[in-house]
Write a protein that holds these residues in place. Structure first.
Motif, PDB file in Angstrom:
ATOM      1  N   CYS A 595       0.820  -1.216   0.140  1.00  0.00           N
ATOM      2  CA  CYS A 595       0.088  -0.209   0.189  1.00  0.00           C
ATOM      3  C   CYS A 595       0.806   1.204  -0.052  1.00  0.00           C
ATOM      4  O   CYS A 595       0.579   1.908  -0.800  1.00  0.00           O
ATOM      5  N   GLU A 596       1.792   1.286   0.920  1.00  0.00           N
ATOM      6  CA  GLU A 596       2.606   2.676   1.094  1.00  0.00           C
ATOM      7  C   GLU A 596       3.243   3.328  -0.457  1.00  0.00           C
ATOM      8  O   GLU A 596       2.890   4.093  -0.698  1.00  0.00           O
ATOM      9  N   TYR A 599       0.485   4.218  -2.535  1.00  0.00           N
ATOM     10  CA  TYR A 599       0.039   5.524  -2.241  1.00  0.00           C
ATOM     11  C   TYR A 599       0.859   6.881  -2.337  1.00  0.00           C
ATOM     12  O   TYR A 599       0.118   7.762  -2.955  1.00  0.00           O
ATOM     13  N   CYS A 602       0.920   7.847  -5.920  1.00  0.00           N
ATOM     14  CA  CYS A 602      -0.208   8.473  -6.661  1.00  0.00           C
ATOM     15  C   CYS A 602      -0.146   9.942  -6.071  1.00  0.00           C
ATOM     16  O   CYS A 602      -0.593  10.847  -7.037  1.00  0.00           O
ATOM     17  N   LEU A 654      -6.460   6.080  -5.712  1.00  0.00           N
ATOM     18  CA  LEU A 654      -6.356   6.252  -4.159  1.00  0.00           C
ATOM     19  C   LEU A 654      -7.725   5.896  -3.884  1.00  0.00           C
ATOM     20  O   LEU A 654      -8.025   5.604  -2.451  1.00  0.00           O
ATOM     21  N   LEU A 657      -7.519   2.566  -3.111  1.00  0.00           N
ATOM     22  CA  LEU A 657      -7.107   2.087  -1.840  1.00  0.00           C
ATOM     23  C   LEU A 657      -7.802   2.529  -0.714  1.00  0.00           C
ATOM     24  O   LEU A 657      -7.997   1.698   0.114  1.00  0.00           O
ATOM     25  N   ILE A 665      -6.266   3.292   6.001  1.00  0.00           N
ATOM     26  CA  ILE A 665      -5.597   4.122   5.211  1.00  0.00           C
ATOM     27  C   ILE A 665      -4.939   5.481   5.918  1.00  0.00           C
ATOM     28  O   ILE A 665      -4.593   6.393   5.657  1.00  0.00           O
TER      29      ILE A 665
END
Length: 896
Positions: A595-596, A599, A602, A654, A657, A665
């Motif tokens: 994820c990181e 993220y 983006c 985003l 996510l 998040i």
């Protein structure tokens, strides 16, 4: 080391730029083109084309003497004895004219029209060639007051040349007039009858180019002056039947367009039904590949998977911004599939999209015939089958592969329109098609993939072991085919199958992922982009079933490897980001390890694009007061306008996510400036940017409202100004975000109600509002009423009826639950507001399959309260109006 072509071109470009510093350089170029007869024609023509490029780039800087000399030389040499030189002079003339010079060159059009009457063929043909190019490039200005409407003279003049002895001149004359049909130019409409008579006179001209232009004219007249063609329609159809079989491929292609256009006219069924028995075999026959087609399609090359793609063959990607929609009874997420319910704000689809339907539609007559058959099947339905079935039997089982391939294409083309009539034959046909997937000819395998995808809905409706499993097994083999065209067709067909089958695919997930992941190592550039789509669609279709360690282990490493390889400015990021967005939403917590970095990238993409746009819109000094030029407008060579698609796709990922990871998040949002960036995106000029930023706002509101809440006072006025139903998707996402915010804000929403309520009530009462927007509007009004009933309930009577009809078809879910709690609360505050439309409320209540107990109690109280209020006798009379199913449901669940 030898020079590359690129470096030679670069040097040439620099040399040309240096020569352009000399004012006389352009005089030399025109001299070489028109006077230097000792040089060969290609060299003279090249000189003219260099001059044309200079005119395009620097015409406004030419000294007056130079531009006047060029103009007079052009007019003097339009009748050169060489066709190549005449054509080059014509191109030069139209380029000068399109630089706004038609106004500053008043003698051009009268002079060219005068030259049409020349006894000398070369002069007449050269002038006509130039006029045809001017009509193509400057049609709009020719029909304006700016030039004193020259068409009033030109069109009657052109019509005189329809009977000229030279086929080339006849062809020019029709082509010139054709430019003014679609715009319904007044000068042409005044002469429409002589124009049509002249066309009929040329119908059987021996010159293919003339026949092609006649067909093109009739196709356009069908759209704009059907009234004038109707009396002759029988003869026109007979004529077009002959032209569809014309020996010249280009004529046949134009004629084929006639059936596509006719199918869109309301009179189609009436005027064409008597000709179906003749037309069907003509179209079916036209669906066979010619020898030329097979060469162009590299149909004789069976294995080409190791040959890298030609970058020109890769069509541009267009990202469709995220649109929030409701789930409906009996289906998955409703992705705006209704024909009349498209949430597209922009009807201008690129050429590429239009051609996607059948490989590269209208690449050849067989694809155009297939497109015509497809639209006619939708008009005539089962009536068309009567004529097609006898032909199909012979084609599908034919020993020659070219014939068999055309039969499979026919079967796919009629799938949508004739589905009902085809059902009895499918149990025999589908196994035959599955067998054809392993045919030895690549073109047969690829068309079979497409045709099977057209019947995917039926396949999925049958027991899975009968057709779905064998079809899926064979399609997965074709995804790994050694031919690139087959890989592409199989991947696209599999994506369609995924959409239809949804969770039916769960038992086979390991097998499917195995194949798709293997394809990563096998595919060339173009098919990789289609593979991303197949993976994203799989994630959308099976959802959280993908969230298993063994699946994640298979799928994520190759995706992340690609993600790390691609640079920020690489357009291949679009399909990969779209794919990851679907995967993140499906994997939920399973996406956490990845994820990181995703993220962060983006957020960087959004920040980068916004920064570029800021630089770009910088005011340039030294301009007149009040005039702002962006750097892109003033120096387009050095400063490119930023490609906002990068930002849109990043915002959508985003959103994916936030939706997939929910509260997890929160830390990422806390550590980034995403809310500041989102505030800028919500005010962007480009509607798609706003659309995606509102979707993200709604998703962040659900996931971590503590970070959104401090910005609500800034966000709400922007949301209010975007409730404009002209931009449907922007309006839809803004509406949905307001609803999500109201649930989180509770009574604190009160100061913002006035900013949005009137627009929402207006939208829900607006005729022809798409279903998705209606549903989201109804849910948001309900939610506002739930948190602030005193503010919203007074308007109940103005929206209760459309509110109830909008929400009766959506599935039981949290959004529907909160909206109905809102309506019940508002009814208790303002019971009078619902009295006139109470039957609609009853119907909406009955649409619930399984409401929560406390919501059921609210319904019960309102229904019984109303019944007690009006008395037994009046209630009975009222309930007698109910349709039987509604009566029974209310009696069973609520005892009324």
């Amino acid at each position: 080391q030898p020079d590359s072509l690129t470096s030679i071109r670069g040097r040439r470009q620099i040399q040309l730029e240096q020569l352009n510093q000399y004012p006389d350089f352009n005089n030399y170029l025109i001299f070489v083109l028109t006077k230097l007869k000792s040089e060969d024609e290609p060299t003279r023509s090249l000189s003219g084309l260099i001059l044309k490029n200079n005119v395009k780039a620097h015409y406004q800087n030419f000294p007056n003497g130079v531009s006047d000399f060029i103009k007079s030389e052009c007019l003097q040499n339009i009748g050169d004895s060489s066709p190549l030189i005449r054509a080059t002079v014509g191109i030069l003339i139209t380029t000068i004219a399109s630089k706004g010079e038609l106004q500053n060159w008043p003698e051009l059009l009268p002079k060219l029209c005068l030259l049409l009457d020349s006894e000398d063929y070369n002069t007449c043909e050269g002038a006509f060639g130039a006029l045809q190019k001017i009509c193509e490039d400057s049609a709009e200005i020719l029909d304006s007051d700016m030039l004193d409407r020259p068409l009033n003279v030109m069109i009657p003049k052109f019509l005189q040349f329809f009977k000229h002895s030279s086929p080339k001149i006849r062809s020019h004359a029709i082509a010139c007039v054709n430019q003014f049909i679609i715009s319904r130019t007044q000068a042409l409409m005044l002469h429409i009858d002589p124009f049509i008579e002249n066309l009929f006179a040329l119908a059987t001209d021996e010159e293919p180019e003339v026949r092609k232009n006649v067909c093109r004219a009739l196709v356009m007249l069908l759209e704009v002056r059907l009234d004038r063609l109707l009396p002759h329609m029988h003869n026109i159809i007979e004529y077009m039947l002959q032209r569809t079989q014309d020996q010249d491929e280009n004529v046949a292609l134009e004629a084929c367009e006639f059936w596509l256009t006719l199918a869109e006219q309301p009179v189609c069924k009436e005027v064409l039904c008597g000709h179906l028995s003749q037309l069907t075999p003509v179209l079916v026959n036209g669906m066979k590949y010619s020898e030329i087609d097979i060469i162009l399609l590299k149909g004789d090359i069976e294995e080409d998977e190791a040959i890298p793609d030609n970058e020109q063959d890769i069509r541009p990607r267009f990202h469709r911004s995220r649109t929030v929609a409701q789930q409906h009874e009996g289906d998955g997420i409703e992705e705006d599939e209704d024909e009349d319910d498209e949430l597209d704000d922009d009807d201008t689809i690129s050429d590429w999209n239009l051609r996607e339907v059948l490989t590269a539609l209208c690449l050849c007559t067989c694809d155009c015939s297939a497109a015509a058959l497809d639209v006619l099947a939708n008009v005539f339905r089962e009536d068309l089958l009567l004529h097609i079935l006898p032909l199909l039997k012979e084609l599908l089982f034919h020993p020659e592969w070219v014939v068999k391939e055309s039969g499979i294409l026919v079967l796919g083309a009629i799938a949508e329109g004739c589905m009902q009539g085809m059902i009895p034959y499918l149990p025999e046909l589908i196994p035959h098609l599955i067998q054809c997937l392993s045919d030895k000819k690549a073109l047969v395998r690829s068309i079979t993939c497409w045709t099977l995808s057209r019947y995917a809905h039926w396949v999925v409706s049958q027991p899975p072991d009968v057709y779905l499993k064998p079809l899926m097994t064979e399609l997965l083999k074709r995804i790994l085919d050694s031919n690139k065209r087959v890989q592409e067709a199989a991947c696209s067909a599999f994506a369609t199958l995924e959409e239809e089958a949804c969770t039916e695919l769960v038992p086979y997930l390991a097998f499917i992922l195995d194949t798709l992941v293997f394809a990563f190592s096998k595919y060339q550039h173009k098919n990789l982009l289609i593979l991303y789509d197949a993976i994203g669609t799989l994630a959308d279709s099976v959802g959280h079933h993908l969230n298993k360690p063994e699946y994640i282990q298979m799928l994520m490493p190759p995706l992340i490897q690609k993600w790390n390889q691609l640079k920020d400015e690489d357009k291949d990021l679009f399909p990969l980001l779209e794919c990851l967005s679907s995967v993140a939403t499906a994997l939920q917590s399973g996406f956490l390890p990845y994820c990181e970095p995703v993220y962060q990238r983006c957020v960087n993409l959004v920040q980068k694009t916004l920064a570029q746009a800021m630089v770009n819109n910088h005011v340039l000094f030294g301009k007149p007061a009040g005039v702002t030029y962006s750097l892109h407008q003033s120096q387009p060579d050095q400063y490119e306008a930023p490609d906002k698609d990068f930002m849109i796709v990043a915002l959508d990922l985003l959103s994916g996510l936030a939706e997939g990871l929910g509260g997890t998040i929160e830390q990422l949002v806390a550590r980034s400036n995403i809310l500041t960036l989102m505030y800028q995106c919500m005010q962007d000029k480009m509607p798609e940017v706003r659309q995606s930023s509102f979707a993200l706002l709604g998703d962040l509101t659900k996931a971590c409202f503590q970070h959104v809440k401090p910005c609500i006072a800034d966000f709400m006025p922007i949301l209010g100004t975007n409730l404009n139903p002209e931009l449907i998707s922007v309006c839809n996402n803004a509406t949905w975000a307001i609803g999500e915010i109201s649930i989180q804000m509770g009574p604190e929403m009160q100061p913002y109600i006035a900013m949005v309520l009137h627009q929402l009530v207006e939208i829900i009462n607006r005729p022809n509002t798409p279903k998705t927007l209606l549903e989201n509007t109804a849910i948001t009004i309900g939610r506002l009423g739930y948190v602030c009933p005193q503010e919203v309930a007074p308007m109940l009577q103005q929206f209760i009826r459309p509110w109830c009809t909008s929400l009766r078809n959506i599935r039981d879910n949290e959004e529907k639950d909160s909206a109905f709690r809102g309506i019940c609360t508002m009814i208790s505050v303002n019971p009078g507001g619902v009295v006139q439309d109470f039957i609609f409320f009853c119907d909406a209540v009955a649409s619930w399959v399984n409401p929560k107990d406390d919501l059921r109690d609210m319904f019960y109280k309102i229904l019984h309260g109303f019944k007690n209020q009006v008395g037994e006798e009046n209630w009975r009379r009222f309930a007698d109006q109910f349709p039987m199913p509604l009566k029974e449901r209310l009696a069973t669940f609520y005892g009324v």
